[in-house]
Design an enzyme around this catalytic site. Structure first.
Site, mmCIF file in Angstrom:
data_model
loop_
_atom_site.group_PDB
_atom_site.id
_atom_site.type_symbol
_atom_site.label_atom_id
_atom_site.label_comp_id
_atom_site.label_asym_id
_atom_site.label_seq_id
_atom_site.Cartn_x
_atom_site.Cartn_y
_atom_site.Cartn_z
ATOM 1 N N ASP A 276 50.237 32.043 15.782
ATOM 2 C CA ASP A 276 50.029 32.813 17.005
ATOM 3 C C ASP A 276 51.346 33.266 17.622
ATOM 4 O O ASP A 276 51.366 34.198 18.420
ATOM 5 C CB ASP A 276 49.245 31.963 18.016
ATOM 6 N N ARG A 277 52.449 32.590 17.273
ATOM 7 C CA ARG A 277 53.758 32.951 17.828
ATOM 8 C C ARG A 277 54.325 34.217 17.190
ATOM 9 O O ARG A 277 55.247 34.814 17.724
ATOM 10 C CB ARG A 277 54.757 31.797 17.632
ATOM 11 N N LEU A 357 45.788 36.068 25.746
ATOM 12 C CA LEU A 357 46.058 37.480 26.022
ATOM 13 C C LEU A 357 47.234 38.019 25.216
ATOM 14 O O LEU A 357 47.650 39.158 25.423
ATOM 15 C CB LEU A 357 46.355 37.669 27.520
ATOM 16 N N ARG A 358 47.763 37.182 24.321
ATOM 17 C CA ARG A 358 48.931 37.624 23.557
ATOM 18 C C ARG A 358 48.582 38.826 22.668
ATOM 19 O O ARG A 358 49.411 39.720 22.474
ATOM 20 C CB ARG A 358 49.462 36.462 22.723
ATOM 21 N N GLY A 359 47.363 38.886 22.151
ATOM 22 C CA GLY A 359 46.949 40.017 21.318
ATOM 23 C C GLY A 359 46.960 41.326 22.087
ATOM 24 O O GLY A 359 47.409 42.361 21.570
#
Length: 419
Positions: A276-277, A357-359
């Site tokens: 995810d990073r 919400l990173r996407g």
């Protein structure tokens, strides 16, 4: 101060004496060292009674700049030749993800997964020629930004608070390789306990994270990295700072870097927290077209036979790509994305059940970077369609019974929402 970098101590001492003795810079100086040599390019006199030599003093900054340029050229020529980025055949998805991260480092890096021998490591290392220059504080091991307090080391920040002038120099963005067998001390840095106990000084030996600050940290075969090093990378990537705690001594320094990883999925999966990073995810497959395969083999043979001639043949294309990247970086802040498009991006993420919400954030940034690369000021739906599979594919929850590729799921949902 910055102009004195790279000069000999004698020349620096001489220039300081000149500047302190009179406010105006004298065109010539007289050196009277009877029977003594005066090194550093000033002059000398061996016998008493002879007239002193008068030496013209030129602009120190000009001399130093020429010395720095000569040193950069010499180091560049002595380095191992790198395969040109413009010479890589195919693999457009991987190349686009790498270029977008160079244009906007805040995208957060890229994870490249694919078969063995598909040019993953070659493509990443070929980025070295395309990386732009940045302003750093001279002599600082953390590549501190002279204008951004968040990217400054503690010592540099203290000098700014005290009102001291910072020596600034330009340097290319660093690309640091993280070997699989690296120890935690080599990655994070270590504290010299003996010096701390005897002299009472926090003597810190910076590690790879310090060197990678404001640069690129590349991990080949990242899925084989030891768990304790993965934890270190997660912590630094999350906070932007690296903290070393040992024997009651604590030292922190900025560690903001673009994380680029590559690996073969057959050798093991990556932990979801680390996956995810990575801002973007590129899938690389083996080229099936026979003509393309022959071209790749011929190009590689040419490079192995004469690397310099091969690199020279791609100089024009490399320079054109560099100018394109430089222009895109400068125009990135003026690129706009309509609110309607932002809402649709978030709707795609929501309906795909993307955690966090990173996407959403990465998709917006990647679409802007692509628009800047194409020389436009407004993001289009086509830009979003190009980057959204790479931004969301690795963030979907894995279903072991699912036969369809996660990238195709993203594309299907995109057309459903944007239609």
């Amino acid at each position: 101060m910055a102009s004195l970098l790279g000069t000999s101590p004698t020349a620096i001492l001489a220039s300081r004496r000149l500047s302190s003795s009179s406010p105006s810079f004298a065109p010539s100086i007289s050196v009277q060292n009877h029977g003594k040599k005066c090194y550093g390019g000033i002059g000398f006199r061996t016998k008493k009674g002879r007239s002193p030599r008068h030496l013209a003093v030129t602009n120190v900054a000009t001399d130093i700049n020429s010395v720095e340029q000569a040193q950069k050229l010499a180091s560049k020529e002595s380095q191992r030749p790198v395969y040109p980025f413009a010479a890589i055949v195919g693999q457009e998805e991987m190349k686009l993800c790498l270029l977008l991260n160079v244009i906007d480092p805040k995208i957060g890096g890229v994870m490249i997964m694919g078969d063995r021998g598909t040019g993953k490591s070659t493509a990443v290392r070929s980025l070295v020629d395309l990386l732009p220059e940045i302003q750093v504080v001279a002599g600082d091991p953390y590549n501190s930004d002279p204008t951004d307090p968040e990217s400054m080391g503690v010592e540099v920040r203290e000098r700014v608070i005290q009102g001291k002038q910072l020596p600034v120099m330009s340097t290319k963005i660093n690309m640091v390789d993280l070997p699989l067998g690296a120890t935690e001390d080599r990655v994070c840095g270590t504290i010299d306990i003996e010096k701390a106990l005897t002299e009472g000084v926090k003597a810190f030996e910076p590690g790879l994270l310090a060197k990678a600050n404001r640069g690129i940290l590349y991990v080949d075969e990242v899925n084989l990295l030891d768990d304790h090093l993965v934890d270190v990378l997660l912590d630094s990537a999350a906070s932007g700072w690296n903290t070393v705690e040992r024997e009651g001594i604590s030292i922190s320094h900025p560690a903001r870097f673009i994380l680029i990883g590559s690996g073969n999925p057959e050798e093991g999966e990556l932990r979801p927290q680390l996956l995810d990073r990575f801002g973007m995810h590129a899938q690389v497959g083996t080229v099936r077209d026979a003509e393309l395969r022959v071209k790749i083999v011929e190009e590689r043979s040419r490079f192995d036979k004469s690397p310099k001639e091969f690199r020279d043949s791609y100089t024009a294309e490399q320079e054109k790509l560099q100018q394109q990247i430089s222009s895109a970086r400068s125009n990135l802040s003026s690129v706009q994305i309509d609110r309607d498009l932002k809402v649709k991006i978030s709707k795609v993420c929501s309906e795909l059940n993307v955690d966090g919400l990173r996407g959403d954030i990465v998709t917006n940034r990647a679409a802007k970077a692509l628009s800047a690369l194409k020389g436009r000021d407004n993001v289009t739906a086509e830009d979003i369609a190009t980057v959204i599979p790479n931004c969301l594919r690795h963030r979907l929850r894995k279903d072991p019974l699912e036969s369809i590729d996660s990238g195709l799921l993203v594309i299907e949902k995109f057309y459903e929402v944007f239609s």
